[in-house]
Design an enzyme around this catalytic site. Sequence first.
Site, PDB file in Angstrom:
ATOM      1  CG  ASP A  12      -1.499  12.259   3.373  1.00  0.00           C
ATOM      2  OD1 ASP A  12      -2.624  12.198   2.807  1.00  0.00           O
ATOM      3  OD2 ASP A  12      -1.161  11.688   4.350  1.00  0.00           O
ATOM      4  CE  LYS A  15      -1.638  11.518  -3.760  1.00  0.00           C
ATOM      5  NZ  LYS A  15      -1.010  11.497  -2.549  1.00  0.00           N
ATOM      6  N   GLY A  39      -7.201  10.644   0.618  1.00  0.00           N
ATOM      7  CA  GLY A  39      -7.901  11.908   1.008  1.00  0.00           C
ATOM      8  C   GLY A  39      -7.227  12.908   0.435  1.00  0.00           C
ATOM      9  CG  HIS A  40      -6.495  12.849  -3.486  1.00  0.00           C
ATOM     10  ND1 HIS A  40      -6.313  12.314  -4.719  1.00  0.00           N
ATOM     11  CD2 HIS A  40      -5.804  11.951  -2.452  1.00  0.00           C
ATOM     12  CE1 HIS A  40      -5.568  11.161  -4.475  1.00  0.00           C
ATOM     13  NE2 HIS A  40      -5.079  11.011  -3.403  1.00  0.00           N
ATOM     14  CD  GLN A 221      -3.213   4.907  -1.565  1.00  0.00           C
ATOM     15  OE1 GLN A 221      -3.457   4.388  -2.679  1.00  0.00           O
ATOM     16  NE2 GLN A 221      -4.395   5.608  -0.869  1.00  0.00           N
TER      17      GLN A 221
HETATM   18  P1  GDP Z   1      -3.011  14.562  -1.250  1.00  0.00           P
HETATM   19  O1  GDP Z   1      -3.549  13.116  -0.339  1.00  0.00           O
HETATM   20  O2  GDP Z   1      -1.836  14.223  -1.842  1.00  0.00           O
HETATM   21  O3  GDP Z   1      -4.272  15.019  -2.109  1.00  0.00           O
HETATM   22  O4  GDP Z   1      -2.719  15.691   0.068  1.00  0.00           O
HETATM   23  P2  GDP Z   1      -3.708  15.689   1.102  1.00  0.00           P
HETATM   24  O5  GDP Z   1      -4.958  16.468   0.728  1.00  0.00           O
HETATM   25  O6  GDP Z   1      -3.782  14.675   2.133  1.00  0.00           O
HETATM   26  O7  GDP Z   1      -2.732  16.733   2.178  1.00  0.00           O
HETATM   27  C1  GDP Z   1      -2.137  18.014   1.821  1.00  0.00           C
HETATM   28  C2  GDP Z   1      -2.738  19.181   2.737  1.00  0.00           C
HETATM   29  O8  GDP Z   1      -1.604  20.101   2.482  1.00  0.00           O
HETATM   30  C3  GDP Z   1      -3.810  19.404   2.116  1.00  0.00           C
HETATM   31  O9  GDP Z   1      -4.520  19.945   3.609  1.00  0.00           O
HETATM   32  C4  GDP Z   1      -3.831  20.705   1.593  1.00  0.00           C
HETATM   33  O10 GDP Z   1      -4.712  21.871   1.595  1.00  0.00           O
HETATM   34  C5  GDP Z   1      -2.337  21.302   1.711  1.00  0.00           C
HETATM   35  N1  GDP Z   1      -1.719  21.698   0.727  1.00  0.00           N
HETATM   36  C6  GDP Z   1      -1.315  21.351  -0.345  1.00  0.00           C
HETATM   37  N2  GDP Z   1      -0.459  22.227  -1.005  1.00  0.00           N
HETATM   38  C7  GDP Z   1      -0.403  23.170  -0.049  1.00  0.00           C
HETATM   39  C8  GDP Z   1       1.164  24.185  -0.239  1.00  0.00           C
HETATM   40  O11 GDP Z   1       1.743  24.135  -1.100  1.00  0.00           O
HETATM   41  N3  GDP Z   1       1.068  24.787   1.175  1.00  0.00           N
HETATM   42  C9  GDP Z   1       0.434  24.477   2.131  1.00  0.00           C
HETATM   43  N4  GDP Z   1       0.685  25.397   3.463  1.00  0.00           N
HETATM   44  N5  GDP Z   1      -0.337  23.560   2.088  1.00  0.00           N
HETATM   45  C10 GDP Z   1      -0.872  22.913   1.226  1.00  0.00           C
HETATM   46  P1  IMO Z   2      -3.491   9.791  -0.161  1.00  0.00           P
HETATM   47  O1  IMO Z   2      -4.006   9.528  -1.470  1.00  0.00           O
HETATM   48  C1  IMO Z   2      -1.068   8.778   3.275  1.00  0.00           C
HETATM   49  C2  IMO Z   2      -0.959   4.442   4.665  1.00  0.00           C
HETATM   50  C3  IMO Z   2      -1.828   4.372   5.887  1.00  0.00           C
HETATM   51  C4  IMO Z   2      -0.949   2.966   6.409  1.00  0.00           C
HETATM   52  C5  IMO Z   2      -0.675   2.365   4.845  1.00  0.00           C
HETATM   53  C6  IMO Z   2      -1.506   0.968   4.765  1.00  0.00           C
HETATM   54  O2  IMO Z   2      -4.236  10.812   0.500  1.00  0.00           O
HETATM   55  O3  IMO Z   2      -2.116  10.540  -0.230  1.00  0.00           O
HETATM   56  P2  IMO Z   2      -4.306   1.182   3.754  1.00  0.00           P
HETATM   57  O4  IMO Z   2      -5.283   1.652   4.605  1.00  0.00           O
HETATM   58  O5  IMO Z   2      -4.011   1.532   2.603  1.00  0.00           O
HETATM   59  O6  IMO Z   2      -4.165  -0.353   3.992  1.00  0.00           O
HETATM   60  O7  IMO Z   2      -2.801   1.573   4.886  1.00  0.00           O
HETATM   61  O8  IMO Z   2      -0.641   3.401   3.844  1.00  0.00           O
HETATM   62  N1  IMO Z   2      -1.732   5.328   3.699  1.00  0.00           N
HETATM   63  C7  IMO Z   2      -1.751   6.657   3.295  1.00  0.00           C
HETATM   64  N2  IMO Z   2      -0.861   7.506   3.832  1.00  0.00           N
HETATM   65  N3  IMO Z   2      -1.940   9.102   2.365  1.00  0.00           N
HETATM   66  C8  IMO Z   2      -2.775   8.069   1.764  1.00  0.00           C
HETATM   67  O9  IMO Z   2      -3.344   8.435   0.675  1.00  0.00           O
HETATM   68  C9  IMO Z   2      -2.778   6.864   2.308  1.00  0.00           C
HETATM   69  N4  IMO Z   2      -3.359   5.718   1.833  1.00  0.00           N
HETATM   70  C10 IMO Z   2      -2.748   4.837   2.772  1.00  0.00           C
HETATM   71  O10 IMO Z   2      -1.659   5.571   6.758  1.00  0.00           O
HETATM   72  O11 IMO Z   2       0.455   3.396   6.900  1.00  0.00           O
HETATM   73 MG    MG Z   3      -4.156  12.744   1.467  1.00  0.00          MG
END
Ligand code: GDP
Ligand code: IMO
Ligand code: MG
Length: 424
Positions: A12, A15, A39-40, A221
């Site tokens: 998270d 990415k 979840g991107h 991840q």
């Molecule tokens: P990912 O899994 O690495 O793609 O990240 P996620 O989408 O799960 O979580 C990142 C969260 O931070 C999302 O809600 C984005 O919209 C938000 N986000 C990404 N970059 C920034 C930033 O520079 N500032 C803020 N405030 N939010 C951001």
């Molecule tokens: P993105 O791509 C954050 C975590 C789960 C759990 C562990 C194992 O959005 O960054 P799994 O379902 O893979 O067997 O879970 O890994 N986990 C993540 N945490 N971002 C993710 O993906 C994750 N994918 C799995 O919360 O602790």
């Molecule tokens: Mg994510």
Amino acid sequence: MIDVLLGLQWGDEGKGKIVDYLAANYDIIARFQGGPNAGHTLYVDGQKVVLRTIPSGVFQAHCLNLIGNGVVIDPVSLKAELSQLVQIRPDVPGRLFLSQKAHLILPTHRALDAASEAAKGADKIGSTLKGIGPAYMDKTGRNGLRVGDILSGDFNKKYEQLKQKHLAMLKQYDYEADWKEWEAEFFDAIAYMRDLQIVNAEYWLDKQLKAGKKILAEGAQGSMLDIDYGTYPFVTSSNTIASGVCNGLGVAPSRIGEVYGISKAYCTRVGSGPFPTELDNEIGEALRKAGNEFGAVTGRSRRCGWIDLVALRYTVMLSGVTKIILTKADVLDGFAELNAGVAYMIDGERTEEFPFEVCTANLQPVYQQFKGWEKPISTCSEYEELPQSFKDYCSFVEQYLGTDIAYISNGTGRDQLLVNPGKN
Ligand code: GDP
Ligand code: IMO
Ligand code: MG
């Protein structure tokens, strides 16, 4: 050459947003591991979109997108994701390619994930319950079903055999699952997948590389969730670091170019497991609120803490990161003081190495303290406008990691990204 972008923490890191931005400069975006546990999040014309299995290049009209062999695909989840995307971008299926060798997540894999977690009780991993672990277990156990199998006449037979194996396992868990309900939608989704572009992906990628196409591998991840190097057993079931690209796409190490590593300016983790710089207090709560730290897949609230440079230097080393992208810098606006973890104390001994015993050791982080910023980062539109105190913080991080920070993200929008001149 194939460039790589991956998360350096526990996932998270942002990415999706960054890939969506960088995709303007690439011809192909390829996922190499993970599955719908990812979840991107991206914002397209102000609208929030969360991608799970589909690469984050789909919103750049010229980009082709590949789901590589290292990914585990849940047909039901893929169909739902693609059906939604088509509403806003009808051309996505024409730009999406699936590897024949990617493994499938069956409804019973999801049931097994839930059963295994329930059986662990308080020791549960905190899995996303998407069937990731059981699907990769069948892959390495040589029982799995692959995308290419859905085109063969005996797919239903193979499915039935594997399902029976799973049902026997579920019996041992004494676990009641609603897999029967899921079966109809599974076969519906399999039929849908048969119309997608299924390719011999290693050759497909090789041809693209030889034609001079620019490719970006999109990690899912984070490096600290890597099956080999993460905080085992509180990890996911794939190699999330740069070496996973070679296995997950069938490209040779010599073809890897730039390796972008993404880190938040602080740190989060969702699910169980060690998190040395976690702030289980009002500061952590303030970070969660300011960063809106709730899971994109599960909605779970993310644990928050200070940036952990010991863990970061470890993951930079593992992947040979060439450039850092620091995200969510704006979230630290409003904090009068902040900290960065620079070492750990374990039973009175100081170490800067990420320890094997991280899950069991009595481990205390050692912090370097920084002053908060004199003006908000969220309002900056050029690197030069950034407050000096933040630039000092960045210099410290660069020095500690031995790697330049090329971009600073200061908001959720695609263009809320400041380029560090001379370093990108
Ligand atoms: P990912 O899994 O690495 O793609 O990240 P996620 O989408 O799960 O979580 C990142 C969260 O931070 C999302 O809600 C984005 O919209 C938000 N986000 C990404 N970059 C920034 C930033 O520079 N500032 C803020 N405030 N939010 C951001
Ligand atoms: P993105 O791509 C954050 C975590 C789960 C759990 C562990 C194992 O959005 O960054 P799994 O379902 O893979 O067997 O879970 O890994 N986990 C993540 N945490 N971002 C993710 O993906 C994750 N994918 C799995 O919360 O602790
Ligand atoms: Mg994510």
